[in-house]
Design an enzyme around this catalytic site. Structure first.
Site, PDB file in Angstrom:
ATOM      1  CB  THR A 136      -0.901   0.009   1.264  1.00 38.66           C
ATOM      2  OG1 THR A 136      -1.515   1.279   1.392  1.00 38.66           O
ATOM      3  CG2 THR A 136      -0.101  -0.252   2.535  1.00 38.66           C
ATOM      4  CG  ASP A 137      -1.197   4.940  -0.977  1.00 39.64           C
ATOM      5  OD1 ASP A 137      -1.731   4.318  -0.038  1.00 39.64           O
ATOM      6  OD2 ASP A 137      -1.830   5.762  -1.673  1.00 39.64           O
ATOM      7  CD  GLU A 138      -3.382   3.426   4.485  1.00 37.61           C
ATOM      8  OE1 GLU A 138      -3.175   3.360   5.701  1.00 37.61           O
ATOM      9  OE2 GLU A 138      -4.505   3.299   3.984  1.00 37.61           O
ATOM     10  CE1 TYR A 162      -3.386  -2.719   5.774  1.00 35.24           C
ATOM     11  CE2 TYR A 162      -3.139  -0.384   5.272  1.00 35.24           C
ATOM     12  CZ  TYR A 162      -3.270  -1.690   4.855  1.00 35.24           C
ATOM     13  OH  TYR A 162      -3.272  -1.981   3.513  1.00 35.24           O
ATOM     14  CE  LYS A 166      -0.051  -4.609   2.956  1.00 41.17           C
ATOM     15  NZ  LYS A 166      -0.473  -5.931   2.425  1.00 41.17           N
ATOM     16  NE  ARG A 226      -6.795   8.023   2.962  1.00 42.24           N
ATOM     17  CZ  ARG A 226      -6.343   8.915   3.838  1.00 42.24           C
ATOM     18  NH1 ARG A 226      -5.901  10.093   3.423  1.00 42.24           N
ATOM     19  NH2 ARG A 226      -6.305   8.632   5.127  1.00 42.24           N
TER      20      ARG A 226
HETATM   21  P1  NAD Z   1      -9.789  -7.406   2.190  1.00 47.62           P
HETATM   22  O1  NAD Z   1      -9.774  -7.117   3.658  1.00 47.62           O
HETATM   23  O2  NAD Z   1     -11.009  -7.106   1.401  1.00 47.62           O
HETATM   24  O3  NAD Z   1      -9.453  -8.949   1.962  1.00 47.62           O
HETATM   25  C1  NAD Z   1      -8.468  -9.627   2.679  1.00 47.62           C
HETATM   26  C2  NAD Z   1      -8.618 -11.124   2.414  1.00 47.62           C
HETATM   27  O4  NAD Z   1      -7.563 -11.796   3.098  1.00 47.62           O
HETATM   28  C3  NAD Z   1      -9.935 -11.707   2.922  1.00 47.62           C
HETATM   29  O5  NAD Z   1     -10.476 -12.595   1.963  1.00 47.62           O
HETATM   30  C4  NAD Z   1      -9.535 -12.462   4.190  1.00 47.62           C
HETATM   31  O6  NAD Z   1     -10.361 -13.574   4.474  1.00 47.62           O
HETATM   32  C5  NAD Z   1      -8.117 -12.890   3.832  1.00 47.62           C
HETATM   33  N1  NAD Z   1      -7.288 -13.111   5.023  1.00 47.62           N
HETATM   34  C6  NAD Z   1      -7.152 -12.284   6.094  1.00 47.62           C
HETATM   35  N2  NAD Z   1      -6.340 -12.859   7.004  1.00 47.62           N
HETATM   36  C7  NAD Z   1      -5.945 -14.054   6.477  1.00 47.62           C
HETATM   37  C8  NAD Z   1      -5.092 -15.083   6.928  1.00 47.62           C
HETATM   38  N3  NAD Z   1      -4.481 -15.016   8.129  1.00 47.62           N
HETATM   39  N4  NAD Z   1      -4.892 -16.165   6.140  1.00 47.62           N
HETATM   40  C9  NAD Z   1      -5.512 -16.242   4.936  1.00 47.62           C
HETATM   41  N5  NAD Z   1      -6.348 -15.308   4.461  1.00 47.62           N
HETATM   42  C10 NAD Z   1      -6.551 -14.223   5.228  1.00 47.62           C
HETATM   43  O7  NAD Z   1      -8.526  -6.646   1.613  1.00 47.62           O
HETATM   44  P2  NAD Z   1      -8.330  -5.915   0.191  1.00 47.62           P
HETATM   45  O8  NAD Z   1      -8.859  -4.541   0.276  1.00 47.62           O
HETATM   46  O9  NAD Z   1      -8.781  -6.831  -0.889  1.00 47.62           O
HETATM   47  O10 NAD Z   1      -6.733  -5.793   0.175  1.00 47.62           O
HETATM   48  C11 NAD Z   1      -5.926  -6.811  -0.410  1.00 47.62           C
HETATM   49  C12 NAD Z   1      -4.472  -6.421  -0.268  1.00 47.62           C
HETATM   50  O11 NAD Z   1      -4.238  -5.178  -0.910  1.00 47.62           O
HETATM   51  C13 NAD Z   1      -4.009  -6.228   1.182  1.00 47.62           C
HETATM   52  O12 NAD Z   1      -2.708  -6.754   1.304  1.00 47.62           O
HETATM   53  C14 NAD Z   1      -4.014  -4.719   1.384  1.00 47.62           C
HETATM   54  O13 NAD Z   1      -3.052  -4.335   2.330  1.00 47.62           O
HETATM   55  C15 NAD Z   1      -3.642  -4.265  -0.010  1.00 47.62           C
HETATM   56  N6  NAD Z   1      -4.137  -2.903  -0.381  1.00 47.62           N
HETATM   57  C16 NAD Z   1      -5.469  -2.625  -0.369  1.00 47.62           C
HETATM   58  C17 NAD Z   1      -5.912  -1.364  -0.779  1.00 47.62           C
HETATM   59  C18 NAD Z   1      -7.375  -1.011  -0.812  1.00 47.62           C
HETATM   60  O14 NAD Z   1      -7.701   0.134  -1.151  1.00 47.62           O
HETATM   61  N7  NAD Z   1      -8.279  -1.909  -0.508  1.00 47.62           N
HETATM   62  C19 NAD Z   1      -4.993  -0.390  -1.174  1.00 47.62           C
HETATM   63  C20 NAD Z   1      -3.632  -0.704  -1.140  1.00 47.62           C
HETATM   64  C21 NAD Z   1      -3.216  -1.980  -0.762  1.00 47.62           C
HETATM   65  O1  TDX Z   2     -16.734   6.052   7.802  1.00 50.03           O
HETATM   66  C1  TDX Z   2     -15.705   6.555   7.307  1.00 50.03           C
HETATM   67  N1  TDX Z   2     -15.605   7.914   7.229  1.00 50.03           N
HETATM   68  C2  TDX Z   2     -14.506   8.553   6.741  1.00 50.03           C
HETATM   69  O2  TDX Z   2     -14.449   9.791   6.695  1.00 50.03           O
HETATM   70  C3  TDX Z   2     -14.610   5.758   6.815  1.00 50.03           C
HETATM   71  C4  TDX Z   2     -14.687   4.262   6.875  1.00 50.03           C
HETATM   72  C5  TDX Z   2     -13.512   6.421   6.306  1.00 50.03           C
HETATM   73  N2  TDX Z   2     -13.443   7.770   6.284  1.00 50.03           N
HETATM   74  C6  TDX Z   2     -12.241   8.426   5.720  1.00 50.03           C
HETATM   75  C7  TDX Z   2     -10.912   7.945   6.269  1.00 50.03           C
HETATM   76  C8  TDX Z   2      -9.988   8.083   5.075  1.00 50.03           C
HETATM   77  O3  TDX Z   2      -9.481   9.408   5.021  1.00 50.03           O
HETATM   78  O4  TDX Z   2     -12.228   8.099   4.324  1.00 50.03           O
HETATM   79  C9  TDX Z   2     -10.890   7.859   3.865  1.00 50.03           C
HETATM   80  C10 TDX Z   2     -10.810   6.442   3.309  1.00 50.03           C
HETATM   81  O5  TDX Z   2     -10.930   5.562   4.405  1.00 50.03           O
HETATM   82  P1  TDX Z   2     -10.856   3.968   4.214  1.00 50.03           P
HETATM   83  O6  TDX Z   2     -11.842   3.556   3.174  1.00 50.03           O
HETATM   84  O7  TDX Z   2     -10.918   3.344   5.565  1.00 50.03           O
HETATM   85  O8  TDX Z   2      -9.401   3.786   3.546  1.00 50.03           O
HETATM   86  P2  TDX Z   2      -7.931   4.221   4.028  1.00 50.03           P
HETATM   87  O9  TDX Z   2      -7.851   4.356   5.487  1.00 50.03           O
HETATM   88  O10 TDX Z   2      -7.497   5.373   3.178  1.00 50.03           O
HETATM   89  O11 TDX Z   2      -7.103   2.879   3.607  1.00 50.03           O
HETATM   90  C11 TDX Z   2      -7.398   2.199   2.369  1.00 50.03           C
HETATM   91  O12 TDX Z   2      -6.459   2.498   1.378  1.00 50.03           O
HETATM   92  C12 TDX Z   2      -5.180   1.976   1.506  1.00 50.03           C
HETATM   93  C13 TDX Z   2      -7.461   0.695   2.568  1.00 50.03           C
HETATM   94  O13 TDX Z   2      -8.384   0.391   3.578  1.00 50.03           O
HETATM   95  C14 TDX Z   2      -6.117   0.111   2.899  1.00 50.03           C
HETATM   96  O14 TDX Z   2      -6.196  -1.309   2.968  1.00 50.03           O
HETATM   97  C15 TDX Z   2      -5.176   0.493   1.819  1.00 50.03           C
HETATM   98  O15 TDX Z   2      -3.892   0.060   2.128  1.00 50.03           O
END
Ligand code: NAD
Ligand code: TDX
Length: 360
Positions: A136-138, A162, A166, A226
């Site tokens: 992630t970019d975080e 988190y 990562k 974001r």
């Molecule tokens: P998600 O939370 O939707 O899905 C995570 C999946 O991993 C789920 O299916 C869960 O059951 C599985 N999981 C969790 N713990 C596990 C374990 N111990 N063993 C096996 N499986 C397990 O997450 P996502 O949003 O699809 O993110 C996927 C990846 O991308 C993550 O590594 C996250 O850090 C990264 N990422 C996500 C975002 C985003 O915006 N969603 C952005 C940047 C990076």
């Molecule tokens: O109820 C809300 N109200 C609100 O203002 C929620 C859930 C979020 N927010 C804000 C927090 C953040 O500034 O919105 C923005 C986005 O929040 P999230 O959807 O929780 O994402 P963020 O915290 O930016 O992280 C996401 O992007 C990077 C993913 O969850 C991570 O897994 C990924 O690495």
């Protein structure tokens, strides 16, 4: 035929990736999806693949060394695409330990499983094997409002439990590349949006609440920024990095699409109003009055923005989907899949929501 081992494929990005890969390669690939099915994993996301002979689901924890070793022993795995993680920042603030376990120790266990299966007696690795770690970019921290971007060379500065977990997992992958010349890539991407995202994250949470006439919780002043990336573009980027990227490199994947949270919330309200038929009673309540500013997230990063220059120059990837189109497609998907939303929000979600938002 290449065999892919995908971790976390029942989650948001993983399930979109598996769909993308079968659409692109058809029966020229096999995919084994290993997922522990935590609250975030949903087999319904992949129900259409149940009869596909090239798709196998294994319910296992990525921290379980024996289970992972068995998968590598029984299958000639060519590619690992490692998504599995605890992914929600707010949950990490309440309970960091599981983030360290899954994201750090789980990644270590995946690296060891692949290394053991792919390493040759002379310490080199079997030809063509690749491990892609999805990050992630975080990990880069937070940018100021008035400029700057995250590059692959930006120093790591994670703030939440988190992003710290990562960052640790990224360092382990780097250590395996540097120490063993383990064949891997790391991708760091910005906020994804699209179908199948669990409604703890901003966009599906706001869509779900808006359709139910519930208040829309906006953290702090709503001006955190974001950089939104359509999930299908991300999936394409991951595949392109594995096919065209240079081994041992990190690639940032971003949408070049910065928005304040409050802008996103207003777009969702406006778009849903357009979608609902005139006579739908929900239209009456769907106004900006639903917006409710709540106590800010602890340590809330102000702005994320990726410069996806390296992946464009070296791999040829760029974010294809315009935000106006991607967000409409996404809102339409949730609108058409309200049964999916009902299934994932019954049960444990109710207590999660109460714990996170009640009285906030
Ligand atoms: P998600 O939370 O939707 O899905 C995570 C999946 O991993 C789920 O299916 C869960 O059951 C599985 N999981 C969790 N713990 C596990 C374990 N111990 N063993 C096996 N499986 C397990 O997450 P996502 O949003 O699809 O993110 C996927 C990846 O991308 C993550 O590594 C996250 O850090 C990264 N990422 C996500 C975002 C985003 O915006 N969603 C952005 C940047 C990076
Ligand atoms: O109820 C809300 N109200 C609100 O203002 C929620 C859930 C979020 N927010 C804000 C927090 C953040 O500034 O919105 C923005 C986005 O929040 P999230 O959807 O929780 O994402 P963020 O915290 O930016 O992280 C996401 O992007 C990077 C993913 O969850 C991570 O897994 C990924 O690495």
């Amino acid at each position: 035929m290449k065999t892919y081992l995908v971790t976390g494929g029942a989650g948001f990005i993983g399930s979109n990736y598996i769909h993308y890969m079968f659409r692109k390669y058809g029966d020229a690939i096999r995919i084994i999806n290993v997922d522990a099915l935590t609250y975030a994993g949903n087999p319904e996301n992949l129900a259409d693949l149940e009869e596909n002979p090239n798709y196998t689901f294994v319910k296992a924890d990525i921290c379980d060394a024996e289970a992972i070793r068995k998968i590598f022993a029984e299958n000639e795995i060519d590619r690992v695409v490692h998504f599995a993680a605890e992914s929600h920042v707010d949950r990490s603030i309440k309970d960091p330990a599981v983030f360290v376990k899954t994201n750090v120790l789980g990644t270590l266990n995946m690296l060891n499983g692949a290394k053991e299966a792919w390493e040759l007696p002379d310490g080199s690795f079997k030809e063509g094997k690749k491990f892609l770690h999805v990050s992630t970019d975080e990990v880069y921290g937070s940018l100021s409002e008035d400029g700057g971007y995250f590059y692959e060379t930006t120093p790591y500065d994670p703030h939440s439990p988190y992003s710290a977990s990562k960052a640790s997992s990224d360092f382990l992958v780097k250590a395996y590349m540097d120490t063993y010349r383990f064949p891997a890539n790391i991708t760091n991407c910005s906020n994804n949006y699209g179908p199948y995202q669990f409604p703890e994250k901003l966009i599906p949470l706001i869509i779900n609440n808006a359709l139910q006439g519930k208040t829309l919780p906006v953290y702090g002043d709503g001006k955190n920024v974001r950089d939104w990336l359509f999930v299908e573009d991300h999936c394409k980027g991951i595949d392109m990095v594995q096919e065209k990227g240079k081994l041992f490199e990190t690639y940032n994947i971003g949408g070049h699409n910065e928005k304040q949270n409050i802008e996103i919330v207003k777009i969702i309200i406006d778009t849903l109003r357009e979608m609902l038929p005139e006579e739908d009673p929900r239209r009456e309540h769907l106004t900006y009055d639903l917006i409710h500013y709540v106590t800010d997230r602890k340590g809330h990063d102000r702005r994320y923005a990726i410069a996806p220059d390296k992946i464009k120059a070296e791999v040829g990837w760029y974010p294809e989907t315009k935000f106006e189109d991607g967000i409409k497609k996404t809102i339409a998907w949730y609108f058409d899949h309200q049964d999916w939303m009902e299934h994932v929000t019954s049960g444990a979600y109710q207590s999660y929501y109460a714990d996170m938002y009640e009285g906030r």
